[in-house]
Design a protein around this motif. Structure first.
Motif, mmCIF file in Angstrom:
data_model
loop_
_atom_site.group_PDB
_atom_site.id
_atom_site.type_symbol
_atom_site.label_atom_id
_atom_site.label_comp_id
_atom_site.label_asym_id
_atom_site.label_seq_id
_atom_site.Cartn_x
_atom_site.Cartn_y
_atom_site.Cartn_z
ATOM 1 N N LEU A 279 3.913 -0.618 10.992
ATOM 2 C CA LEU A 279 4.814 -1.670 10.550
ATOM 3 C C LEU A 279 5.565 -2.259 11.738
ATOM 4 N N HIS A 280 5.794 -3.556 11.679
ATOM 5 C CA HIS A 280 6.583 -4.244 12.699
ATOM 6 C C HIS A 280 7.798 -4.862 12.012
ATOM 7 N N SER A 281 8.979 -4.463 12.445
ATOM 8 C CA SER A 281 10.211 -4.930 11.820
ATOM 9 C C SER A 281 11.072 -5.645 12.848
ATOM 10 N N PRO A 282 11.088 -6.996 12.837
ATOM 11 C CA PRO A 282 11.938 -7.733 13.785
ATOM 12 C C PRO A 282 13.406 -7.390 13.580
ATOM 13 N N LYS A 283 14.107 -7.187 14.671
ATOM 14 C CA LYS A 283 15.515 -6.811 14.616
ATOM 15 C C LYS A 283 16.368 -7.819 15.383
ATOM 16 N N PRO A 517 16.797 -6.300 8.884
ATOM 17 C CA PRO A 517 16.914 -7.068 10.129
ATOM 18 C C PRO A 517 17.880 -6.467 11.141
ATOM 19 N N GLY A 518 18.670 -5.494 10.741
ATOM 20 C CA GLY A 518 19.633 -4.888 11.647
ATOM 21 C C GLY A 518 19.417 -3.391 11.772
ATOM 22 N N PHE A 519 20.042 -2.787 12.790
ATOM 23 C CA PHE A 519 19.895 -1.349 12.968
ATOM 24 C C PHE A 519 20.559 -0.568 11.839
#
Length: 536
Positions: A279-283, A517-519
């Motif tokens: 999985l790729h999760s843009p942050k 989208p955030g940590f």
């Protein structure tokens, strides 16, 4: 690897002895994730200001307000079911969600919410500035943040701010609602329960803290009475595995369910396996360099600009970070309104040398860089060391664990810092305030932004940044943030390089984890392990 299996066995209740070739898959109601967690300093929401700690408390506490992880422009109720704002824009009235209870069994009330916010201001720890920017002080916070009754919370601000600004700030960790009765039962010497809550929990979220052991593990237990529904996972374990190679080995053997820190190289070999999901999760997290302006060499404007031309952005992105980041050079990450996509800097050795010559450093100089070891940041730092050497800059990399590096950085004792910064709330002011505001550059300043950490004295830019949150027209706000970004891009001691993309590998029998989208918007509540999967 030998140490990890007995530890896991102890935590999930397996027999304590395994052969080194046996699989140690956790039970179907226990989720085990391998992750670097050496950045955890505290789990008190009034203090947490690190990536892992923020993720953990987001799964322990309900915040007053939250947002849609798929569309951050959509605010949603959390512990507060609804709210309204007065005509003058200074009074916010929140109606608490009925029927909520803390893990202790105590009801969640507006009195708990008011006390939680008051406590942040009274303790005055690192994230307190998020609330203090509304004019809240230890002297006035009890009057301005109060419970009108058990279900109504009132917050009065000193001025009228952009209409959604306070709401987004309440989506941060400081907006967590804490069990007042439980925490005060552990108060010592007037500390508002702080020492106890550093390693305990008192929330109404889907999980509570069972145990945190620094640099080893965090164990969370589910609350079957959680108001949104009981989590499927009885227990979630974050196991500290610093080496990505070890994480991959444990994942392949089935000792863990999710690996959080694999490098692109390590993930590449897993792409063909049917029992793995990549999985790729843009942050909204930026990797950057902070150049301490207390160092007279780094304080020279042309030296600062030279460093921006001595980063091989494309080379590092293509060969080291690859699908874990994209080039990004402005201080507001893509995904927030007002963000600029401008990338004016390229590796330009000739121009960098010219700038150094004009600054009086034609022969280069020696400098140090603090970097956390055992991560991709180390590899980036080594690439920068080579790039800088081409211009005569002798860079010494000082490695340390995350906690050591951050402690030194926060004390302004670094030359160059390399690290990451994530937005505290989904509003552009989160990063604008961090990078472009430093109203007091003294060593004992109350508000210690990134600009402060790097001793960048910017009174006029600080005023411009402060004005942006008083602008109620969204289009005008966006224009102000664009101007702020361009000023920082040109003149600041920050070399912003990349915006991160989390690379996560799950076993295929795992589903339901939310990678936001955030940590602090990674959520475990809906995680499920499918016991009859043929891939187990």
């Amino acid at each position: 690897m030998r140490f990890a299996i007995p530890l896991l066995a102890l935590l999930v209740g397996f027999p304590a002895v395994f052969s080194t070739t046996s699989r140690a898959a956790a039970p179907d109601d226990v989720l085990v994730m391998a992750k670097r967690i050496d950045d955890v300093i505290s789990l008190d929401p009034a203090e947490v200001f690190e990536f892992t700690g923020a993720e953990v408390i987001a799964n322990i506490y309900d915040r007053l307000v939250t947002f849609d992880v798929n569309d951050v422009s959509r605010l949603e109720g959390g512990a507060a079911a609804s709210w309204d704002i007065s005509a003058d824009g200074r009074t916010y009235r929140f109606t608490m969600r009925p029927g909520m209870r803390f893990s202790s069994g105590n009801p969640v009330t507006a009195r708990d919410a008011a006390w939680s916010l008051q406590r942040v201001i009274r303790l005055g720890l690192s994230p307190a500035f998020i609330l203090a920017q509304f004019g809240l002080t230890p002297a006035n916070v009890e009057a301005r943040v109060r419970a009108e009754d058990a279900m109504t919370l009132v917050i009065e601000t000193d001025r009228a701010y952009a209409s959604t600004f306070l709401l987004y700030c309440l989506t941060a960790g400081v907006g967590s609602v804490i069990d007042r009765e439980l925490v005060l039962a552990h108060e010592k010497d007037g500390d508002l329960g702080h020492q106890w809550l550093k390693q305990a929990s008192a929330g109404s979220g889907p999980f509570s803290l069972t145990r945190w052991r620094a640099n080893e593990y965090v164990i969370l237990e589910s609350d079957p009475g959680y108001w949104r529904g009981a989590p499927a996972m009885r227990r979630v374990i974050l196991q500290h595995i610093a080496e990505p190679a070890t994480q991959r080995l444990m994942l392949e053997k089935g000792d863990i369910d999710v690996a959080r820190d694999l490098s692109p190289d390590q993930v590449g070999g897993l792409a063909e396996l049917s029992d793995m999901r990549i999985l790729h999760s843009p942050k909204g997290t930026l990797m950057y360099l902070g150049l301490n302006q207390k160092n007279p060499i780094l304080a020279h404007p042309k030296v600062r600009k030279a460093f921006k031309h001595l980063v091989d952005y494309r080379g590092i992105g293509d060969h080291i970070l690859r699908d874990r980041a994209r080039v990004h050079q402005t201080i507001i990450p893509k995904g927030l309104f007002g963000a600029l996509a401008e990338t004016p800097y390229r590796f330009n050795l000739e121009h960098a040398r010219k700038l150094l010559q004009e600054a009086g450093y034609e022969g280069g100089f020696a400098i140090t860089m603090d970097a956390s070891h055992g991560s991709l940041i180390t590899e980036v730092a080594q690439a920068l060391q080579s790039d800088f050497a081409s211009a005569g800059i002798e860079l010494e990399i000082i490695p340390g664990d995350e906690k050591q590096v951050l402690t030194k950085y926060r004390a302004r004792n670094h030359d160059i810092f390399i690290g990451e910064w994530g937005v505290d709330y989904q509003d552009p002011h989160s990063n604008a305030d961090a990078y472009a505001s430093n109203p007091d550059n003294s060593d004992d300043a109350r508000f210690r932004t990134l600009a402060w950490r790097n001793a960048w004295a910017i009174p006029r830019l600080s005023e411009l940044t402060a004005s942006a949150i008083l602008t109620r027209d969204q289009g005008q706000r966006a224009a102000l943030y664009e101007e702020i970004q361009r000023r920082v891009l040109v003149a600041s001691p920050f070399v912003v390089m990349f915006q991160s993309v989390d690379l996560i590998v799950e076993r295929s029998y795992v589903s339901g984890l939310v990678w936001g989208p955030g940590f602090d918007s990674n959520f475990y509540r809906d995680a499920v392990k499918h016991p009859h999967s043929g891939n187990r």
